[in-house]
Design a protein around this motif. Sequence first.
Motif, short mmCIF file in Angstrom:
data_model
loop_
_atom_site.label_atom_id
_atom_site.label_comp_id
_atom_site.label_asym_id
_atom_site.label_seq_id
_atom_site.Cartn_x
_atom_site.Cartn_y
_atom_site.Cartn_z
N GLU A 1 0.88 -1.34 0.17
CA GLU A 1 0.08 -0.02 -0.04
C GLU A 1 0.98 1.27 0.08
O GLU A 1 0.49 2.31 -0.12
CB GLU A 1 -1.25 0.05 1.15
CG GLU A 1 -0.34 0.17 2.51
CD GLU A 1 -0.04 -1.24 3.24
OE1 GLU A 1 0.01 -2.18 2.60
OE2 GLU A 1 0.04 -1.19 4.47
N LYS A 2 2.09 0.98 0.27
CA LYS A 2 3.15 2.11 0.00
C LYS A 2 3.71 2.25 -1.14
O LYS A 2 3.94 3.57 -1.65
CB LYS A 2 4.08 2.09 1.27
CG LYS A 2 4.33 3.18 2.17
CD LYS A 2 4.96 2.84 3.23
CE LYS A 2 5.70 4.21 3.70
NZ LYS A 2 6.35 3.85 5.07
N LEU B 1 2.79 1.18 -3.98
CA LEU B 1 1.88 1.40 -5.39
C LEU B 1 1.71 2.85 -5.59
O LEU B 1 1.97 3.40 -6.54
CB LEU B 1 0.31 0.76 -5.22
CG LEU B 1 0.54 -0.54 -6.02
CD1 LEU B 1 -0.80 -1.39 -5.88
CD2 LEU B 1 1.08 -0.84 -7.30
N PRO B 2 1.04 3.62 -4.66
CA PRO B 2 1.03 5.14 -4.57
C PRO B 2 2.37 5.64 -4.97
O PRO B 2 2.35 6.78 -5.63
CB PRO B 2 0.44 5.54 -3.37
CG PRO B 2 0.33 4.50 -2.24
CD PRO B 2 0.60 3.21 -3.23
N SER B 3 3.45 5.27 -4.29
CA SER B 3 4.60 5.89 -4.69
C SER B 3 5.09 5.78 -6.32
O SER B 3 5.56 6.79 -6.59
CB SER B 3 5.57 5.08 -3.85
OG SER B 3 7.02 5.69 -4.18
N LEU C 1 3.25 6.00 -8.79
CA LEU C 1 2.13 6.67 -9.50
C LEU C 1 2.76 8.22 -9.24
O LEU C 1 2.93 8.90 -9.95
CB LEU C 1 0.67 6.60 -8.79
CG LEU C 1 -0.43 7.52 -9.18
CD1 LEU C 1 -0.54 7.01 -10.84
CD2 LEU C 1 -1.66 7.45 -8.46
N PHE C 2 2.69 8.51 -7.88
CA PHE C 2 3.45 9.71 -7.50
C PHE C 2 4.73 10.23 -8.24
O PHE C 2 4.82 11.07 -8.72
CB PHE C 2 3.73 9.63 -6.00
CG PHE C 2 4.56 10.86 -5.48
CD1 PHE C 2 3.84 12.08 -5.31
CD2 PHE C 2 5.75 10.85 -5.49
CE1 PHE C 2 4.57 13.00 -4.71
CE2 PHE C 2 6.60 11.70 -5.09
CZ PHE C 2 5.85 13.03 -4.76
N TRP D 1 -0.06 6.71 3.37
CA TRP D 1 -0.42 7.02 1.92
C TRP D 1 -0.84 8.43 1.68
O TRP D 1 -0.84 8.99 0.73
CB TRP D 1 -1.52 6.00 1.50
CG TRP D 1 -2.80 6.14 2.54
CD1 TRP D 1 -2.93 5.36 3.30
CD2 TRP D 1 -3.79 7.00 2.49
NE1 TRP D 1 -4.14 5.59 4.12
CE2 TRP D 1 -4.71 6.65 3.23
CE3 TRP D 1 -4.16 8.14 1.35
CZ2 TRP D 1 -5.98 7.38 3.58
CZ3 TRP D 1 -5.43 8.80 1.59
CH2 TRP D 1 -6.34 8.20 2.54
N LYS D 2 -1.37 8.99 2.88
CA LYS D 2 -1.84 10.57 2.83
C LYS D 2 -0.76 11.48 2.38
O LYS D 2 -1.04 12.35 1.65
CB LYS D 2 -2.24 11.15 4.17
CG LYS D 2 -3.64 10.25 4.59
CD LYS D 2 -3.94 11.17 5.97
CE LYS D 2 -5.16 10.55 6.59
NZ LYS D 2 -4.90 10.12 8.03
N TYR E 1 0.85 11.14 -0.53
CA TYR E 1 0.83 11.44 -1.86
C TYR E 1 -0.17 12.44 -2.24
O TYR E 1 -0.07 13.16 -3.15
CB TYR E 1 0.68 9.80 -2.47
CG TYR E 1 1.91 9.20 -2.18
CD1 TYR E 1 3.02 9.41 -2.64
CD2 TYR E 1 1.62 7.95 -1.27
CE1 TYR E 1 4.11 8.47 -2.29
CE2 TYR E 1 2.71 7.14 -0.95
CZ TYR E 1 3.99 7.43 -1.44
OH TYR E 1 4.98 6.69 -0.99
N ILE E 2 -1.44 12.49 -1.25
CA ILE E 2 -2.38 13.67 -1.46
C ILE E 2 -1.73 14.97 -1.21
O ILE E 2 -1.76 15.93 -2.08
CB ILE E 2 -3.54 13.53 -0.50
CG1 ILE E 2 -4.38 12.22 -1.04
CG2 ILE E 2 -4.58 14.73 -0.80
CD1 ILE E 2 -5.43 11.82 -0.19
#
Length: 315
Positions: A136-137, A139-141, A143-144, A214-215, A217-218
């Motif tokens: 969960e860390k 994947l968003p990373s 994309l970011f 994950w926040k 990345y927002i």
Amino acid sequence: MEAAQPTPSLSFIIPVLNEGETLNTLFVKITATVQEHGLGSFEIIFVDDGSTDNSWQAICELATAHPDVRGLRFRRNFGKAAALAAGFSEARGRIVFTLDADLQDDPEEIPHFLEKLDEGYDLVSGWKKDRQDPLEKRLPSKLFNAVACRAGGVQLHDMNCGFKAYRREVLPHLNLYGELHRYVPVLAHAEGFRVAEIPVRHHPREHGVSKYGWKRYIKGMLDLLTVLATTRFLDRPGHLFGGLGLISAAGGFLILFYISCMKLIAGMPIAGRPLFFLGILLMLLGSQLISMGVIGELVIRFQSHDHRGKVIERA
Ligand code: UDP
Ligand code: MG
């Protein structure tokens, strides 16, 4: 007192937020690598970013026992970017490293960073190729990274790796605050420095807890806008706002043109159609954005430009 000390070749800056368990081991590992590879004199600067555990005590013990170790402490938690900035202003080494305090970065990689810098780069960033963090860390990373690299104009796999090596000339050009540490490669690239990346070994976190979820990345995406406005579009706000404004106004114009034609040709009513309101909204938004761009250009026009920051050599 400190000014009398000889200038070290390498500085290591380590931001610390509640990492009391790992600091001693990290010190031992860095020292062992530097000595084993004969990398010369060095200093380690721990920056305690408002820890509430025994981190500061551990830093004080290390600093008392070893003249190469220094500590800085914030009164409260100001964030990793502020901790790095404080470390940068204290660092005296010709080459300055940053690495995380939690032992996820492996000091044995230090010589590889130096080899890459010797190829002529000004900033070498680590790439956690085989990243030892939960999915969960990761994947968003990913994309970011893709978005930030594309928008920022640099080609890296891992923008936000804490393990980096800088030539000291780069440091005064980085204005790190808030959470902008994530964009160091973009900031350095925008100033014309040569940025490279090397794959580094990454270890799972065995002590303490991660300080970010994950926040990040927002918040990171909002910071990206700040970074773009202050780097790529700093000299031409009219292009950023004007570009968006033109797209919006053109969309609005096409919609209004279409419904006007339908009225004239087919006699369809204009008022009351949702499309009518959308057209007006887009036209208004477009003219707002374009005028913001013009105001931005006026602000810049009356600011004195500092060209010296961009000049690196004179003949
Ligand atoms: N850190 C800090 N201030 C903060 C958050 C983190 O100094 O507000 C430090 C933390 O102690 C660690 C490094 O920054 O040395 C990276 O943090 P973390 O390991 O929690 O990030 P992750 O590896 O989970 O991305
Ligand atoms: Mg970590």
